[in-house]
Design an enzyme around this catalytic site. Structure first.
Site, mmCIF file in Angstrom:
data_model
loop_
_atom_site.group_PDB
_atom_site.id
_atom_site.type_symbol
_atom_site.label_atom_id
_atom_site.label_comp_id
_atom_site.label_asym_id
_atom_site.label_seq_id
_atom_site.Cartn_x
_atom_site.Cartn_y
_atom_site.Cartn_z
ATOM 1 N N HIS A 137 0.801 -1.225 0.000
ATOM 2 C CA HIS A 137 0.000 0.000 0.000
ATOM 3 C C HIS A 137 0.832 1.274 0.000
ATOM 4 O O HIS A 137 0.311 2.349 0.269
ATOM 5 C CB HIS A 137 -0.945 0.005 1.205
ATOM 6 C CG HIS A 137 -2.051 -1.006 1.101
ATOM 7 N ND1 HIS A 137 -2.388 -1.618 -0.079
ATOM 8 C CD2 HIS A 137 -2.903 -1.503 2.033
ATOM 9 C CE1 HIS A 137 -3.396 -2.447 0.139
ATOM 10 N NE2 HIS A 137 -3.716 -2.411 1.400
ATOM 11 N N ASP A 163 -9.000 -1.946 0.453
ATOM 12 C CA ASP A 163 -8.443 -0.968 1.392
ATOM 13 C C ASP A 163 -8.527 0.458 0.851
ATOM 14 O O ASP A 163 -7.596 1.254 1.026
ATOM 15 C CB ASP A 163 -7.004 -1.334 1.769
ATOM 16 C CG ASP A 163 -6.911 -2.717 2.389
ATOM 17 O OD1 ASP A 163 -7.656 -2.987 3.340
ATOM 18 O OD2 ASP A 163 -6.121 -3.545 1.893
HETATM 19 MG MG MG Z 1 -6.238 -5.708 1.805
#
Ligand code: MG
Length: 204
Positions: A137, A163
């Site tokens: 991320h 997310d």
């Molecule tokens: Mg995830």
């Protein structure tokens, strides 16, 4: 599916049940062909996608270097010491994934690729019918993964991003930025939002 749900529930990972159900519904509605999951970890979402791939006659590729993201490393919030390989001292989620796939009976449906997304992007040419972005991320890697693999989505193919948190108080912003980039670029119709899971379909 009951056994698969039990296996998924027993698998370490970061996917709430309602988002898992939404992911299965997304896969149920995706074209068959090759589905690609970016970010495997121990295989929780792999079981949900793989079960649907088996039911639908699709194939699933799951891609991860299996050494964990930043937040999984020692000293970070999401570190699990039981996943450290004593021989190397490094996080290694591959053994857990293999146990997960064996328990789920999905070893012949799921192709496991152990590589960084940059490594795999260098040779990947297969058209993708479902792309699930759930890898590292950091801004650079999340953007890389979208830019490298989204162009392989077929018309009617499904893009799912996990997310996605529009509010920085809820989580990191890179997946949100990726989602906004996809919509801004055009060529996608928004399909659904379930928690932090966003789904769009390639229009052409
Ligand atoms: Mg995830």
């Amino acid at each position: 599916m009951t056994n698969l749900l039990a296996v998924a529930a027993d698998t370490r990972g970061f996917l709430p049940d309602d988002e898992a159900a939404a992911l299965r519904a997304t896969a149920a509605d995706a074209p068959v062909g090759t589905w690609l999951e970016i970010g495997t970890y121990c295989g929780k979402s792999t079981v949900h996608l793989g079960g649907m791939a088996r039911d639908r006659g699709a194939r699933l590729v799951t891609l991860d270097h299996h050494h964990g993201s930043e937040e999984n490393q020692p000293g970070w919030e999401w570190h699990d010491p039981s996943l450290v390989d004593p021989a190397t001292g490094r996080l290694d989620t591959l053994p857990s994934l293999r146990h997960t796939l064996a328990a789920a009976g999905l070893e012949e449906v799921v192709s496991v690729v152990v590589a960084t997304t940059a490594q795999a992007a260098a040779w990947w040419t297969t058209p993708i019918s479902l792309l699930f972005l759930d890898g590292n991320h950091t801004e650079a890697t999340a953007q890389h993964d979208y830019a490298a693999f989204a162009p392989h989505l077929v018309a009617g193919g499904v893009l799912a991003v996990h997310d996605v948190f529009p509010d920085p108080a809820d989580g990191g912003q890179a997946p949100w930025h990726v989602w906004q980039r996809a919509l801004a670029q055009g060529g996608f119709d928004e399909v659904s939002t379930h928690g932090s899971l966003r789904v769009a379909r390639r229009t052409g």
